[in-house]
Design an enzyme around this catalytic site. Structure first.
Site, mmCIF file in Angstrom:
data_model
loop_
_atom_site.group_PDB
_atom_site.id
_atom_site.type_symbol
_atom_site.label_atom_id
_atom_site.label_comp_id
_atom_site.label_asym_id
_atom_site.label_seq_id
_atom_site.Cartn_x
_atom_site.Cartn_y
_atom_site.Cartn_z
ATOM 1 N N ASP A 104 0.809 -1.206 0.000
ATOM 2 C CA ASP A 104 0.000 0.000 0.000
ATOM 3 C C ASP A 104 0.852 1.270 0.000
ATOM 4 O O ASP A 104 1.817 1.371 0.767
ATOM 5 C CB ASP A 104 -0.901 -0.024 1.240
ATOM 6 C CG ASP A 104 -1.754 1.219 1.388
ATOM 7 O OD1 ASP A 104 -2.656 1.404 0.563
ATOM 8 O OD2 ASP A 104 -1.499 2.008 2.325
ATOM 9 N N GLU A 159 1.417 0.002 -4.854
ATOM 10 C CA GLU A 159 0.623 1.207 -5.059
ATOM 11 C C GLU A 159 1.589 2.364 -4.918
ATOM 12 O O GLU A 159 2.241 2.509 -3.879
ATOM 13 C CB GLU A 159 -0.503 1.348 -4.038
ATOM 14 C CG GLU A 159 -1.329 2.613 -4.289
ATOM 15 C CD GLU A 159 -2.283 2.955 -3.158
ATOM 16 O OE1 GLU A 159 -3.280 3.650 -3.426
ATOM 17 O OE2 GLU A 159 -2.035 2.554 -2.016
#
Length: 618
Positions: free
Chosen positions: A264, A300
């Site tokens: 993330d 990400e």
């Protein structure tokens, strides 16, 4: 077989004659006491700040916690299981107790990936690992080849997206036990499904993070993230901090047999080390023992750093396998909904061309100035990357859940254009990802939800409503009051999929169409994707017609030069007299032959036409 990851952190069950070794890194604490049973056990401290103790009488299933010098009692930061939530004691887990049924699983090559992102709590009415396992056959039959679980690290309360996790090694007990999670992964492997886990290495959640008390050097108050003090990846004691996360990554892959990670928001990690922590994690997963199976890492990264996705001379990832491609999503969103608020302003200039650029090249922003970022350059040249380096989608948990009412794109966009965009993506060289429910155009929203303590819950609810106050639709207080309260159980319940829609005629027709496209993808395109290199070409016309061409390769026959052609109509239709792309027709919807002109096509709004041109054919 049994699988366990050896780690210096936490509680380790010892071989015969048994016992458990406990370890806590707390360099600023002169003394730590282990609480196990009725008797306190002072631990031994070494010069590096590690506190150790072996208890011969300890066993799997025993609760324990640590007591700091000020009397604060904390769970193990490396707890494998915390059944009484993040403030309660940890439980000793012996990972060797689970007997894997599909131990010969070696994963799948990346070119076969079709990903399905899901939230365990909302995927089924029960919201458990065991219930999710029972639905996997449906996904495998549809043509999904990988599921991606939103973060599982133990979070405060009974419901959360997962990005507020504070115990990185403990699957949240609201979903089940660690063995229940292993059984879910085992079931997936038996069905031919890879399983990825979303991990959050850029911050800890705001409630229940006792590392601030046990180990202040873990954080760097000089650097702030949107979620608090940055993790101290490049300080004087960074090696132990970095090891904590490297071992976490290895733990999920080796002990739970996950097929890889989604990392993330690495753009929010503050790390000035010679080797970024994300790269170190990639190398550890790639080079560790037992890597005869496929292991993948997806990033990400809002910075669009193509360098982190580079391939070596053999076409293998030097670091990460792929990255979430928000650029493609944003272009489709503007194209299908007409919304231009916030970061969507970067994609308003001819959204059909923006979508075409994303399909052909992966990233749209490869160093150009971003209007949303006040002209700041964003991204790096991605022209040498295979298009499999891009995980692309029409929506994710973020893009749905960050809306005030959690609406999905098929509920707010032009449905003809949304479905056309899906066809373009599913039959492209990108790795496609569906968010749970996309396959049957779920009617349920996906809202932002959490379950914090009273004071924090009020702040979150008020803050979320204030955040939307800058939008015209929520300018008045009454409008903001309609925004669902993130802490209300009803907000969580409203976000659960309704599986009766799977076979409902209003939803099943689209599911069948998705399944047909995925079957075509695996049968005809997947064998040509392993050798795909570099960007494709695209062109648009003023009437909204998009053409994209990609060069593929057949590595099984040693051939290259196969070309995949896409024609899609996103304008006000119909359009006639369209030159047909060369090759065998693989897929056509709302496009047919123009009877008045030989060899030409006629396309309705949302029409898609895909052909495959074999090497050497005109």
């Amino acid at each position: 077989m049994k699988h366990a990851h050896p780690s210096p952190f936490g509680a380790t069950v010892l071989p015969s004659p048994g016992g458990v070794h406990f370890a806590l890194w707390a360099p600023t604490a002169p003394q730590v006491v282990l609480e196990h049973g009725p008797t306190p056990h002072p631990m031994l401290r070494n010069e590096e700040g590690w506190h150790h103790l072996t208890l011969p009488e300890a066993a799997p299933g025993d609760p324990y916690r640590f007591r700091l010098p000020d009397g604060l009692r904390i769970p193990d930061p490396a707890s494998r299981y915390n059944p009484d939530d993040v403030h309660g004691p940890s439980v000793v887990i012996d990972p060797r107790q689970y007997d894997w049924q599909h131990d010969t699983w070696r994963g799948r090559p990346w070119e076969e990936a079709v990903i399905y992102e899901l939230h365990v709590g909302c995927f089924t009415p029960e919201g458990t690992f065991s219930a999710a396992a029972k639905r996997l056959q449906d996904l495998a039959s549809l043509g999904i080849t990988a599921i991606e679980l939103m973060p599982l690290a133990d979070f405060p309360g009974q419901r959360n997206w997962g990005y507020d996790g504070v115990l990185q090694f403990a699957p949240d007990a609201s979903y089940g036990t660690p063995d229940d999670l292993k059984a879910l992964i085992d079931t997936a492997h038996g069905l031919g499904l890879m399983v990825l886990i979303d991990v959050v290495y850029n911050h800890f959640g705001p409630e229940g993070n006792y590392l601030h008390a046990a180990c202040p050097p873990f954080f760097n108050p000089a650097h702030q993230t949107p979620w608090g003090a940055a993790i101290h990846y490049d300080g004087a004691q960074a090696r132990t901090v970095r090891d904590f996360f490297v071992h976490n990554a290895l733990y999920w892959v080796e002990e739970f047999r996950f097929d890889g990670l989604r990392m993330d928001a690495i753009h929010a990690i503050r790390d000035d080390s010679p080797t970024h922590i994300a790269v170190e994690v990639c190398h550890a997963l790639r080079d560790g023992p037992g890597r005869e199976r496929h292991v993948h890492v997806v990033l990400e990264n809002d910075a669009n750093q193509a360098s982190l996705l580079a391939r070596d001379a053999q076409g293998r990832p030097a670091a990460a396998t792929a990255q979430w491609n928000d650029d493609l999503h944003h272009a489709v969103h503007v194209l299908a909904t007409g919304e231009t608020d916030g970061y969507y302003i970067d994609y308003t200039d001819d959204p059909v061309a923006q979508f075409g650029r994303a399909l052909a090249q992966g990233f749209i922003y490869q160093g150009q100035p971003s209007p949303f970022r006040a002209g700041e350059a964003r991204g790096e040249d991605a022209s040498r990357l295979p298009l499999g380096a891009f995980v692309s989608y029409l929506q994710t948990h973020d893009q749905v859940g960050n809306r005030a009412f959690g609406e999905r794109i098929h509920a707010i966009g032009d449905i003809a254009l949304v479905r056309a965009a899906w066809a373009c993506l599913l039959l492209s060289p990108h790795v496609p990802m569906l968010f749970m429910g996309d396959e049957f155009e779920a009617s349920t929203p996906f809202l932002y939800f959490c379950d914090f303590g009273p004071e924090l819950s009020r702040a979150v609810s008020e803050g979320r409503r204030a955040e939307f106050g800058r939008f015209k639709a929520f300018a008045d207080e009454a409008a903001r009051a309609r925004i669902p309260d993130p802490n209300a159980a009803s907000t969580f319940e409203a976000s659960k999929l309704r599986w009766d829609e799977w076979d409902d005629p209003l939803h099943a027709a689209w599911r069948v169409q998705v399944g047909e496209m995925l079957a075509l993808r695996q049968r005809r395109l997947a064998p040509l994707l392993a050798g795909q290199r570099g960007a494709g070409r695209f062109e648009t016309t003023r009437d909204g017609l998009l053409r994209v061409e990609w060069t593929l390769a057949d590595t099984t026959r040693g051939e290259d030069g196969a070309r995949l052609h896409l024609l899609a109509h996103f304008g006000e239709g119909p359009v006639e007299g369209i030159g047909a792309p060369p090759g065998e027709v693989l897929y056509a919807t709302a496009v047919d032959r123009d009877g008045s002109q030989n060899g030409l096509l006629r396309a309705a709004r949302g029409g898609v036409f895909v052909t495959l041109q074999e090497p050497g054919l005109a």
